[in-house]
Structure formats: C-alpha cells, structure tokens
Scaffold this active site. Structure first.
Site, mmCIF file in Angstrom:
data_model
loop_
_atom_site.group_PDB
_atom_site.id
_atom_site.type_symbol
_atom_site.label_atom_id
_atom_site.label_comp_id
_atom_site.label_asym_id
_atom_site.label_seq_id
_atom_site.Cartn_x
_atom_site.Cartn_y
_atom_site.Cartn_z
ATOM 1 N N GLN A 369 0.829 -1.052 0.001
ATOM 2 C CA GLN A 369 0.092 -0.339 -0.184
ATOM 3 C C GLN A 369 0.692 1.483 -0.064
ATOM 4 O O GLN A 369 2.211 1.282 0.502
ATOM 5 C CB GLN A 369 -0.955 0.029 1.506
ATOM 6 C CG GLN A 369 -1.722 -0.896 1.724
ATOM 7 C CD GLN A 369 -3.274 -1.215 0.216
ATOM 8 O OE1 GLN A 369 -3.255 -0.395 -0.173
ATOM 9 N NE2 GLN A 369 -3.838 -2.273 0.040
ATOM 10 N N TYR A 407 -4.901 -13.131 -1.041
ATOM 11 C CA TYR A 407 -4.085 -12.149 -1.867
ATOM 12 C C TYR A 407 -2.901 -11.369 -0.612
ATOM 13 O O TYR A 407 -3.713 -10.388 -0.362
ATOM 14 C CB TYR A 407 -5.042 -11.360 -2.432
ATOM 15 C CG TYR A 407 -6.284 -11.824 -3.398
ATOM 16 C CD1 TYR A 407 -5.762 -11.962 -4.111
ATOM 17 C CD2 TYR A 407 -7.516 -12.065 -2.709
ATOM 18 C CE1 TYR A 407 -6.550 -12.480 -5.217
ATOM 19 C CE2 TYR A 407 -8.426 -12.958 -3.867
ATOM 20 C CZ TYR A 407 -8.176 -13.163 -4.974
ATOM 21 O OH TYR A 407 -9.169 -13.991 -5.727
ATOM 22 N N CYS A 502 -9.020 -1.500 -4.038
ATOM 23 C CA CYS A 502 -9.179 -0.307 -4.400
ATOM 24 C C CYS A 502 -10.221 -0.554 -5.278
ATOM 25 O O CYS A 502 -10.252 0.832 -6.254
ATOM 26 C CB CYS A 502 -7.757 -0.381 -5.054
ATOM 27 S SG CYS A 502 -6.815 -1.524 -6.015
#
Ligand SMILES: C[S@@+](CC[C@H](N)C(=O)[O-])C[C@H]1O[C@@H](n2cnc3c(N)ncnc32)[C@H](O)[C@@H]1O
Length: 550
Positions: A369, A407, A502
């Site tokens: 991130q 993930y 996102c």
C-alpha cells in the site's frame, strides 16, 4: 452521404450511420439487443471502401470495442473498468435528466464538429472523477475533466462516442460554489492524469467517495437495496498531500535502435489527461519528500545517461524507512526513535516500511500500500472487523479463532492481525511477496502464520480451519476475485469475511455474488465504507464486512 442519427437501443445508445441504412437499422433497433445493432454498424463501417467516410465520422462505437482478446478465465468478469463505470454514470444521468414521456426524435441536430468550443453546465461528478454535462436535447453527455457540479465551463470537443463526448476544459466561466481553486498546490494540476480533485476540499472529496461506494453497490452488486446497509463515513488520510511513498514516472523512446547521441531528453512524467502522451513532470507534491527528491535525481540520471536506454522506461521511486532505535532520547517526546528515509530506485532492492511497531521489508518492485500515513488506522480497523472475541463454550473454555489472508502480498494483514488468532494462513500468487511475508512474520514475532505461493483458490486445498471460527480477509487486485475463488470460499463458509479493495465496483460485484450464491449460509453485509488512501484523486479504498448468521 449524410450521417444521420437513426437508431436507439433500449439503453438509449444512438448510432450514426449513412442514411440509406436507416430503414434497416430502425428495424434492428426495435427488435434486437444493443450488441447486434452495434455489430452491424461496426461491420458496415469497417468496409475498406468506406475508409474516407469513417475518418470524417465521429467514432461510432463506445470506448475500446473488443479486438480479438485472448480468452482468459476472467473474460466474463470485466465489469468495473474505468470506461464501464463512466458509462454507468452517463446512462444514469441521461435517464435522470429526461422527463418520463421523453421520446428520442428520429432526426437530430448533427453533433458539434471535433475541436468545437461549447459552453456547458456541469451537473454531476462521475465516479471516475469527471464533471458531466447533459446536452440541451438530452441525448448526450459531455465529459469535462477537472470540472465540478455547478461550474459553467467552456470546453473543447475531443471525441464522440454513442452516448457521450469527451472534452478538454478550456475555461471555468462561472465557478461552482464548491470549487476552491486556491487549494490547488501543483502546477501540473489540470493537465496531469494523476490527480482530479485538488480544487475540492477534503470533506467534499470524501463525501463524493461516499457516494461512489453507494452507487457502486446500487449498480454493480445486483442486490436488493434492503440488503445493503448505509455506507459508513470515509475515513480520512492523516495527510492529504505528500503521502505517496511510491511514484512511477515514465518516458517514451524510439521503438528500435536506442536514443541517438544528439537526441533531446524525452519528457519524463505521467500521462496527460485525455491523451496518450507523457507530460514532463519535474516535481510531484503528492509524493513524500524523499520520493520527490528521488524524482529530481532520477530525471537527472536519465538526462545524463540517455544513450544507455534502448527504449522508453518506467522509473521507480520508493520510500524506505530505517528506525534508529539506539538513538532514543529518554527525554524526547514520541516517537522514541529517529527515522532515516531513503529513496530506492531498483525494483529488486529491498525497502523497509513501518506500520505502527510492525516492520515490513519487501522488494521495491513488489506490491505494498502506498499511503503509509493511513495504514495504522486502517489495519487496526481491519483487525477489529476480523476478530470475534472468543466465546466461552459450555465447559467454560475459550474457543479459538483462525485467519485466512487471501491475496496476502508481503503479509500486511497476517502480521498486523495475526497475534489475535490461533493460526493464520496467507496466500499470494507472487513468490517474491510470499518470501517477504514469511520473513516479515518471523521478524515481527508472528510464529502462527503459514504462507503459500499460488492462485488464491489453491488455499482451499490446504486449509483445515473450522469454518465457524474462521475469518477471511480478501484484498484482490482491481479486477476482483474470480468465480472459482468465490465458489470455494462459499464452500468453506467462514464466519466472517472482510473484503478490501481499491476498486469498489468489482468489490460490489463480488459481495453481491457472495450474498446471492450463499444459499444456506445466509451472509449479511454488516458494514460498508472506505478509507481515503488516495486524496486528490477519484480513487478510494473500500471495505465490506460480511458475517454469517449462526
Ligand atoms: C491489492 S494487493 C494486496 C496485498 C496485501 N493484502 C497488502 O495489502 O499489502 C493484491 C495482491 O494479490 C496478488 N494476486 C493477484 N492475483 C492473484 C491470484 N490470482 N491469487 C493470489 N494472489 C493474487 C498480488 O500479487 C498482490 O500481492
């Protein structure tokens, strides 16, 4: 031969075709699904002998009609792309603007020629960050970047599509009450495609992102509205400028033969809004201080070493932070360490990043991130949503909790949440990230986590956690999860699912899929909301918390 508007689909698309085809297309339009009309128009217009007509026509078909695509597992799940989301907003705005008895005329005024300047009143901000204005005849939407609802603008028409036209913003004639141009802090704003919202207050941006999630759930989840809880507040980023710990400017170069000795330095930066070329960017104030410094030195490096590049390239600038614990001054106020920041430019070199007291090390080219300032609040929130405090069973003993991190990347959630769980299993397709996740877990004293490399659905072969004590955090790439993964997730039927994304449109699609296919498990959406990871841009990090009724 005059191009005339002749065909409307039920979704109110329209097509320009040579007039002698009117009759045929009208028949088609009332009896055929939209793709047939579209295909017909495309086949007709692609004839070689029509090449001249084609070049003088506004483009017939909507954005990027599929060329022959490679068939992949995800071909049917391409919803949620920028073009798709923009088209949803355009169709919605057209429908909202038209009276109930609206009948599209059989003949309409020709479209303004390309490059014409037109005045427009902006009425909506799309989920993709563009201002939208409806034409006077209510047949088309003009897309105006960098505009705000309430603005009256002068725009230049760039390209026509069946239901909308793209434009360049030339001038704001009458500003919206919400426009605050004095907030703009970057000299490239208005050209660079990186930011869309610098002229809007942080509150306005977050209210808009709130609506984006609301619309995503309404348009992409296919759920009955009664199943969708109110969207929670969008949590702010502690800093709204200088937050990006990673920048990837690029430059174009010759296709072959490399740069000639006398070649000028190419433009190095980001894509220009609405164009396919690179805008030269000397500084990006969205980046952290150290990556801004890195941008300057990398630009110089390219200038000084141009001949060593065979073609164009993407540069990497990534912040790395070392904490010097030994330099603790007992009298100093927090934090009790000194931080040394460096900018890493080689994708294979390692960077270090801290989330509270957790330390993460990963290759500079790997996913992590890129707004560190919000990560502690964010991971604390995710931990609270995942973790159900152990309940006492009838013998008075505590039951255990298990975590699956699908993930998982370099282990962000496994490590920040792992100490609350008896056992953690993470999976990621990138072996590099899994290697980092293992090392990060060890370095942070998380000894109950196992990480495997593979496709997300592969984890179900290994996992033997009791479903009713298991929470799953899902944080897929923008395209979302594929059905094979979701199918197996439902077979496992974990107690809680926290979906992070996102791309709130693919998140809405997948959450809708879970609720619709979870026969017998009765999942409900407990919470929906987002974190403002990307201030000044239209992007938002969304979350959905699902629980299984027991
Ligand atoms: C949005 S990132 C999230 C990473 C991590 N949760 C974090 O926050 O740092 C998505 C991750 O999904 C991984 N990925 C992409 N496709 C995958 C797949 N089919 N199976 C497993 N992992 C996948 C990528 O390597 C990437 O690390």
């Amino acid at each position: 031969m005059n191009p005339r508007l002749v065909a409307y689909s039920r979704q109110l698309h329209c097509y320009l075709v040579p007039s002698h085809l009117n009759q045929h297309l009208l028949l088609q339009s009332y009896n055929s699904p939209v793709h047939l009309i579209r295909d017909f128009a495309r086949i007709y217009m692609s004839g070689a002998k029509r090449a001249n007509e084609l070049s003088s026509f506004p483009r017939l078909l909507d954005n990027r009609q599929p060329r022959k695509k490679k068939k992949t597992a995800n071909t049917q799940r391409s919803e949620g792309s920028i073009d798709d989301v923009r088209l949803h907003d355009i169709q919605w705005l057209l429908q909202e603007s038209r009276p109930n008895n609206f009948e599209p005329p059989l003949e309409v005024e020709p479209l303004p020629p390309l490059l014409t300047q037109i005045e427009l009143s902006i009425t909506m901000l799309s989920s993709t960050g563009d201002g939208l204005a409806v034409s006077e005849d209510l047949l088309r939407v003009y897309v105006v970047p960098f505009s705000v609802p309430g603005d009256k603008v002068l725009a230049k028409v760039v390209k026509h599509f069946p239901s909308h036209s793209t434009t360049d913003l030339l001038e704001v004639k009458v500003p919206s009450k919400d426009r605050q141009d004095d907030l703009v802090f970057c000299k490239y704003f208005g050209k660079c495609s990186g930011c869309q919202f610098q002229m809007l207050s942080d509150d306005y941006q977050r209210n808009h992102k709130h609506k984006v999630i609301e619309k995503a759930m309404a348009n992409f989840s296919n759920l009955d509205p009664s199943l969708i809880p109110p969207i929670g507040e969008i949590m702010p980023s502690p800093i709204s400028q200088g937050y990006r710990t990673k920048l990837t400017p690029h430059f174009d170069g010759p296709r072959r033969g490399g740069f000639k000795p006398d070649a000028p330095t190419p433009d190095i930066g980001f894509q220009m809004t609405g164009r396919h070329f690179v805008l030269d960017i000397e500084d990006c104030p969205i980046g952290t201080e150290i990556v801004r410094t890195g941008l300057k030195s990398q630009r110089k490096y390219v200038r000084d070493n141009l001949q060593t590049f065979k073609r164009g390239a993407t540069l990497l600038l990534r912040e790395s932070t070392e904490r010097n614990i030994s330099s603790i001054d007992p009298n100093a106020s927090l934090p009790p360490y000194k931080e040394l920041k460096t900018c890493v430019t080689n994708s294979k070199d390692f960077v270090t990043e801290w989330v509270g007291a957790f330390k993460f090390t990963y290759p500079a080219g790997a996913f992590f991130q890129n707004n560190n300032s919000i990560l502690l609040n964010f991971t604390n929130f995710v931990r609270e949503q995942l973790y159900v405090p152990p309940t006492s069973d009838h013998r008075g003993e505590s039951t255990d909790a298990y975590l699956i991190d699908a993930y998982c990347g370099s282990g962000l959630f496994s490590i920040c949440c792992g100490h609350k769980f008896k056992s953690v299993m993470g999976i990621d397709i990138s072996s590099q990230s899994i290697e980092s996740a293992r090392k990060n877990a060890e370095e942070n004293g998380i000894y109950n986590a196992k990480f495997i490399t593979g496709n997300a659905e592969a984890l179900f072969a290994d996992v033997d956690f009791p479903p009713d004590k298991t929470s799953v955090v899902i944080d897929p790439p923008r395209k979302g999860c594929d059905e094979l993964f979701l199918d197996q997730l439902l077979k496992l039927a974990p107690r809680r699912i926290v979906y992070i994304s996102c791309n709130v449109h693919t998140m809405a699609r997948d959450v809708g899929w879970i609720l619709q296919h979870a026969t017998g498990n009765n999942y409900m959406i407990e919470k929906l909301g987002g974190f403002d990871f990307f201030p000044q841009t239209h992007h938002v990090e969304g979350y959905a918390v699902l629980s299984k009724s027991t």
